[in-house]
Design an enzyme around this catalytic site. Structure first.
Site, PDB file in Angstrom:
ATOM      1  N   ASP A 153       8.921  63.115  71.946  1.00  0.00           N
ATOM      2  CA  ASP A 153       8.044  63.589  72.888  1.00  0.00           C
ATOM      3  C   ASP A 153       7.619  64.992  72.664  1.00  0.00           C
ATOM      4  O   ASP A 153       8.072  65.788  72.092  1.00  0.00           O
ATOM      5  CB  ASP A 153       8.641  63.640  74.267  1.00  0.00           C
ATOM      6  CG  ASP A 153       8.965  62.126  74.797  1.00  0.00           C
ATOM      7  OD1 ASP A 153       8.921  61.133  74.127  1.00  0.00           O
ATOM      8  OD2 ASP A 153       9.419  62.098  75.825  1.00  0.00           O
ATOM      9  N   HIS A 209      12.494  64.917  70.863  1.00  0.00           N
ATOM     10  CA  HIS A 209      11.512  65.688  70.912  1.00  0.00           C
ATOM     11  C   HIS A 209      10.971  66.208  69.556  1.00  0.00           C
ATOM     12  O   HIS A 209      11.718  66.637  68.678  1.00  0.00           O
ATOM     13  CB  HIS A 209      11.716  66.725  71.871  1.00  0.00           C
ATOM     14  CG  HIS A 209      11.935  66.117  73.210  1.00  0.00           C
ATOM     15  ND1 HIS A 209      13.147  65.995  73.693  1.00  0.00           N
ATOM     16  CD2 HIS A 209      11.282  66.136  74.476  1.00  0.00           C
ATOM     17  CE1 HIS A 209      13.216  65.642  74.925  1.00  0.00           C
ATOM     18  NE2 HIS A 209      11.996  65.811  75.391  1.00  0.00           N
TER      19      HIS A 209
END
Length: 483
Positions: free
Chosen positions: A210, A373
């Site tokens: 992400d 992430h």
């Protein structure tokens, strides 16, 4: 070209701007494997931070470390002792390949050639890393399509008229927590049948990252290419317009691209029109760069309720969260890698989280989806140096989420999707058996008190520190065009 902010300011900027606007569920490491099946649902919710529009500054004390043992690491892995809140800067990796207009995306059957982005101008998009205004012609057109006057975007469902939640999480929103019609995942881990949280096949990891593209995304792409792996990138629209070549490299390399909003805001705190703007601009900038539009999204912080689900469905988006709740014995498959720059978790703590995820993955009947992430140097270094090598050594199968669902990559985009075999939702879905649509406000408050120190949700910084950090952030954003 939009200028980048100094790399030394990245951790503070993003942590302050939106890393903890909303509490996440308790991290995987907080629930022992042996006790996972009996953990009460209330224990999964996070603590509240009294926030306005800012977030906590990095923690002054050192986070706890854990002894770890993993079967394999990357020989070039950065030492764990170097993966700290403020690491030494590393040289970033350049993209291996750039793609010109007209290039054919061979990994996506039926996809159009890449569009010409030579005239792509950030001035034609909203301000970076800020919620878009709703009074622009583009947003007004999306509102008219998704939410006409009768609030019926398509036959079969309507957009609920819920009031937005308030910043601060579950204790700040007792009526929303106890509303049986809201199905608010943040506070009850309520899941609808349209929410994607697992992969059907055991020992299959639906891999995802992400918050990029970031300066560190090329390092991740390079490693994935080296290992012949593909993943799903949930991209932030603001960062796409800053780094369109990165997005094209991800897409042309056969990775799945998905929506993660324009400014990474907690969606339930936004009005219906503001949510439409977040989705609309994200979809638009991705299509402007790639020529295709994703049909799935991940809500930042996992913050979703039935109003967000309905708006997303009206805009041809299906939600993907990560494995949690009843699907995983109430263990959240969140590595918590995002919080290393905040100083609230150590690198060994992230690996400890991942080891607990793997232990719980071995006892559930399905595959799983993990939250990671590619925004920070530390999170990419952990993924490429430790987490993915460990998963490969354990013979797990890593796939993009669309592939772990046993669908072709073409089904990840509106323009190439087979609507006959992968119909987009026309409603928010039914309540999943074993999930719950509410939690008592008392238990939410109790959880907030008891879960301090657990990951993103519980830093406990004073309101004055938050306000000071917010003033700093606004000054930074005012002086540069993009993070």
């Amino acid at each position: 070209m939009v200028p980048y902010i100094s790399l030394s300011l990245l951790p503070l900027l993003v942590v302050v701007s939106n890393a903890q606007l909303f509490p996440r569920p308790r991290q995987a490491s907080s629930v022992p494997v042996a006790a996972a099946s009996s953990a009460p649902l209330a224990s999964v919710t996070g603590a509240s931070i009294p926030l306005s529009n800012g977030t906590a500054a990095p923690n002054a004390s050192s986070p706890p470390t854990f002894p770890i043992s993993i079967p394999s690491t990357n020989p070039t892995a950065v030492p764990l002792t170097s993966l700290v809140a403020s690491p030494s800067s590393q040289a970033t990796v350049a993209l291996d390949t750039s793609y010109a207009a007209g290039a054919t995306p061979t990994a996506v059957a039926g996809a159009p050639p890449l569009p010409d982005i030579s005239a792509l101008n950030p001035a034609n998009y909203p301000p970076l890393d800020k919620p878009p205004p709703i009074d622009t012609p583009e947003v007004q057109a999306w509102i008219a399509q998704a939410c006409p006057s009768d609030r019926s975007p398509s036959p079969g469902f309507t957009i609920p008229n819920f009031s937005p939640t308030q910043l601060g999480g579950c204790p700040t929103n007792p009526s929303a927590v106890t509303d049986p019609n809201r199905c608010w995942w943040t506070c009850s881990q309520c899941i609808r049948s349209t929410d994607i949280i697992t992969c059907p096949d055991k020992n299959t990891w639906g891999s995802s990252f992400d918050d990029g593209p970031s300066p560190y995304t090329p390092s991740l792409i390079q490693y994935l290419d080296q290992e012949s792996l593909k993943t799903t990138f949930f991209v932030v629209g603001s960062r796409v317009i800053s780094r369109p070549d990165y997005l094209r490299s991800q897409y042309m390399g056969g990775h799945q691209i998905a929506v993660h909003t324009w400014s990474h805001t907690a969606l339930t705190t936004q009005t219906t029109e503001e949510i439409i703007a977040e989705f609309g601009w994200s979809k638009k900038v991705i299509k402007d760069v790639l020529g295709v539009t994703p049909n799935v999204f991940r809500p930042p912080f996992g913050d979703i309720d039935d109003r967000v689900r309905a708006i997303a469905a009206a805009m041809e988006l299906k939600p993907i969260i990560w494995t949690s709740g009843t699907a995983s014995n109430h263990v959240s498959f969140d590595t918590n890698d995002f919080n290393i720059p905040a100083g609230t978790v150590s690198a060994s703590g992230v690996i400890n989280n991942f080891n607990n995820i793997l232990k719980n993955a071995s006892i559930i009947d399905t595959g799983f989806i993990v939250l990671e992430h590619d925004l920070f140097q530390q999170s990419v270094d952990l993924a490429t140096g430790y987490i993915i090598p460990e998963a490969l050594a354990m013979k797990l199968t890593l796939k993009p989420i669309i592939s772990c669902l046993n669908m072709p990559l073409s089904d990840a985009y509106i323009e190439t999707n087979d609507n006959g075999t992968n119909p987009l939702p026309t409603a928010v879905g039914t309540l999943i058996v074993g999930s719950t649509s509410t939690q008592s406000a008392g238990s939410a408050s109790a959880t907030a008190s008891s879960s301090k120190g657990n990951g993103a949700a519980a830093i406990g910084v004073s309101g004055s520190a938050i306000a000071a950090a917010q003033v700093f952030l606004m000054g930074v954003l005012g002086s540069v065009a993009a993070f």
